[in-house]
Design a protein around this motif. Sequence first.
Motif, PDB file in Angstrom:
ATOM      1  N   ALA A  33      12.060   0.632  -0.523  1.00  0.00           N
ATOM      2  CA  ALA A  33      13.172   0.113  -1.316  1.00  0.00           C
ATOM      3  C   ALA A  33      13.953  -0.941  -0.547  1.00  0.00           C
ATOM      4  O   ALA A  33      14.419  -1.919  -1.128  1.00  0.00           O
ATOM      5  CB  ALA A  33      14.095   1.248  -1.739  1.00  0.00           C
ATOM      6  N   ALA A  34      14.102  -0.772   0.758  1.00  0.00           N
ATOM      7  CA  ALA A  34      14.927  -1.681   1.557  1.00  0.00           C
ATOM      8  C   ALA A  34      14.244  -3.016   1.828  1.00  0.00           C
ATOM      9  O   ALA A  34      14.873  -4.076   1.763  1.00  0.00           O
ATOM     10  CB  ALA A  34      15.310  -1.015   2.877  1.00  0.00           C
ATOM     11  N   THR A  35      12.954  -2.991   2.135  1.00  0.00           N
ATOM     12  CA  THR A  35      12.269  -4.209   2.573  1.00  0.00           C
ATOM     13  C   THR A  35      11.261  -4.746   1.575  1.00  0.00           C
ATOM     14  O   THR A  35      10.881  -5.912   1.667  1.00  0.00           O
ATOM     15  CB  THR A  35      11.530  -3.958   3.903  1.00  0.00           C
ATOM     16  N   GLY A  36      10.784  -3.926   0.664  1.00  0.00           N
ATOM     17  CA  GLY A  36       9.772  -4.371  -0.282  1.00  0.00           C
ATOM     18  C   GLY A  36       8.358  -4.327   0.286  1.00  0.00           C
ATOM     19  O   GLY A  36       7.408  -4.718  -0.379  1.00  0.00           O
ATOM     20  N   LYS A  37       8.205  -3.833   1.521  1.00  0.00           N
ATOM     21  CA  LYS A  37       6.876  -3.733   2.127  1.00  0.00           C
ATOM     22  C   LYS A  37       6.130  -2.543   1.524  1.00  0.00           C
ATOM     23  O   LYS A  37       6.727  -1.564   1.104  1.00  0.00           O
ATOM     24  CB  LYS A  37       6.982  -3.539   3.639  1.00  0.00           C
ATOM     25  N   ALA A  38       4.816  -2.656   1.528  1.00  0.00           N
ATOM     26  CA  ALA A  38       3.983  -1.583   0.991  1.00  0.00           C
ATOM     27  C   ALA A  38       4.087  -0.332   1.853  1.00  0.00           C
ATOM     28  O   ALA A  38       4.247  -0.412   3.074  1.00  0.00           O
ATOM     29  CB  ALA A  38       2.533  -2.043   0.930  1.00  0.00           C
ATOM     30  N   VAL A  39       4.003   0.831   1.215  1.00  0.00           N
ATOM     31  CA  VAL A  39       3.970   2.107   1.918  1.00  0.00           C
ATOM     32  C   VAL A  39       2.524   2.610   1.846  1.00  0.00           C
ATOM     33  O   VAL A  39       2.083   3.085   0.809  1.00  0.00           O
ATOM     34  CB  VAL A  39       4.923   3.141   1.283  1.00  0.00           C
ATOM     35  N   PRO A  40       1.772   2.455   2.941  1.00  0.00           N
ATOM     36  CA  PRO A  40       0.369   2.860   2.895  1.00  0.00           C
ATOM     37  C   PRO A  40       0.196   4.373   2.866  1.00  0.00           C
ATOM     38  O   PRO A  40       0.980   5.107   3.468  1.00  0.00           O
ATOM     39  CB  PRO A  40      -0.217   2.270   4.181  1.00  0.00           C
ATOM     40  N   PHE A  41      -0.801   4.820   2.137  1.00  0.00           N
ATOM     41  CA  PHE A  41      -1.229   6.219   2.076  1.00  0.00           C
ATOM     42  C   PHE A  41      -0.145   7.176   1.579  1.00  0.00           C
ATOM     43  O   PHE A  41      -0.112   8.334   1.965  1.00  0.00           O
ATOM     44  CB  PHE A  41      -1.788   6.664   3.430  1.00  0.00           C
ATOM     45  N   ALA A  42       0.730   6.690   0.707  1.00  0.00           N
ATOM     46  CA  ALA A  42       1.732   7.546   0.079  1.00  0.00           C
ATOM     47  C   ALA A  42       1.049   8.394  -1.000  1.00  0.00           C
ATOM     48  O   ALA A  42      -0.018   8.047  -1.496  1.00  0.00           O
ATOM     49  CB  ALA A  42       2.847   6.705  -0.533  1.00  0.00           C
ATOM     50  N   SER A  43       1.663   9.488  -1.361  1.00  0.00           N
ATOM     51  CA  SER A  43       1.117  10.394  -2.374  1.00  0.00           C
ATOM     52  C   SER A  43       1.778  10.137  -3.717  1.00  0.00           C
ATOM     53  O   SER A  43       2.991   9.988  -3.800  1.00  0.00           O
ATOM     54  CB  SER A  43       1.363  11.845  -1.978  1.00  0.00           C
ATOM     55  N   VAL A  44       0.961  10.098  -4.765  1.00  0.00           N
ATOM     56  CA  VAL A  44       1.444  10.005  -6.144  1.00  0.00           C
ATOM     57  C   VAL A  44       0.870  11.213  -6.868  1.00  0.00           C
ATOM     58  O   VAL A  44      -0.320  11.491  -6.777  1.00  0.00           O
ATOM     59  CB  VAL A  44       0.981   8.706  -6.827  1.00  0.00           C
ATOM     60  N   PHE A  45       1.732  11.939  -7.588  1.00  0.00           N
ATOM     61  CA  PHE A  45       1.275  13.174  -8.206  1.00  0.00           C
ATOM     62  C   PHE A  45       2.058  13.474  -9.472  1.00  0.00           C
ATOM     63  O   PHE A  45       3.120  12.909  -9.716  1.00  0.00           O
ATOM     64  CB  PHE A  45       1.400  14.342  -7.227  1.00  0.00           C
ATOM     65  N   VAL A  46       1.473  14.356 -10.271  1.00  0.00           N
ATOM     66  CA  VAL A  46       2.138  14.871 -11.468  1.00  0.00           C
ATOM     67  C   VAL A  46       2.840  16.149 -11.039  1.00  0.00           C
ATOM     68  O   VAL A  46       2.186  17.109 -10.636  1.00  0.00           O
ATOM     69  CB  VAL A  46       1.118  15.159 -12.594  1.00  0.00           C
TER      70      VAL A  46
END
Length: 150
Positions: A33-46
């Motif tokens: 949120a602060a820098t706009g850089k990608a967050v690698p290997f983050a988890s997305v889930f239901v």
Amino acid sequence: MKIVYLLLLLLLLVGVRPTWAQRVVFSGRITEAATGKAVPFASVFVPGSGQGTTADENGRYQLPVAAPVDSLAASAIGFGTVRKRVSGLATHTVNFALGAGAVSLGEVVVRPGRTPLMLFCAGCRSTSRRTISATSRPLSSTATAARRWP
């Protein structure tokens, strides 16, 4: 003869039923949120289900779901979890901006002398444990600890 055709039609309809489920593919990008850089290997889930995926090194993900969902969540180490509602979206691109999240651990005090080392039998079926005093029997490695295990 009509009964045979009706039975074949019934079997065909019963066999095709699982394909009637709507399959939705969510995709997007996870950034800081602060820098706009990608967050690698983050988890997305239901939330509340076992469905999820991991983003790639550029923060992009694709999550196919078969059942209708009302929200998605994203999290990563060092960031707070962000949850977004997705019901009724015309487009299935959901981007996440993760804010910083801190986890503080309790204080650890290490003193010379009578500090016990707790050894647990990893992979064993028993729940027994053994305490060894650091001054009476020093351990140089985990292999030494495994050899001294009763």
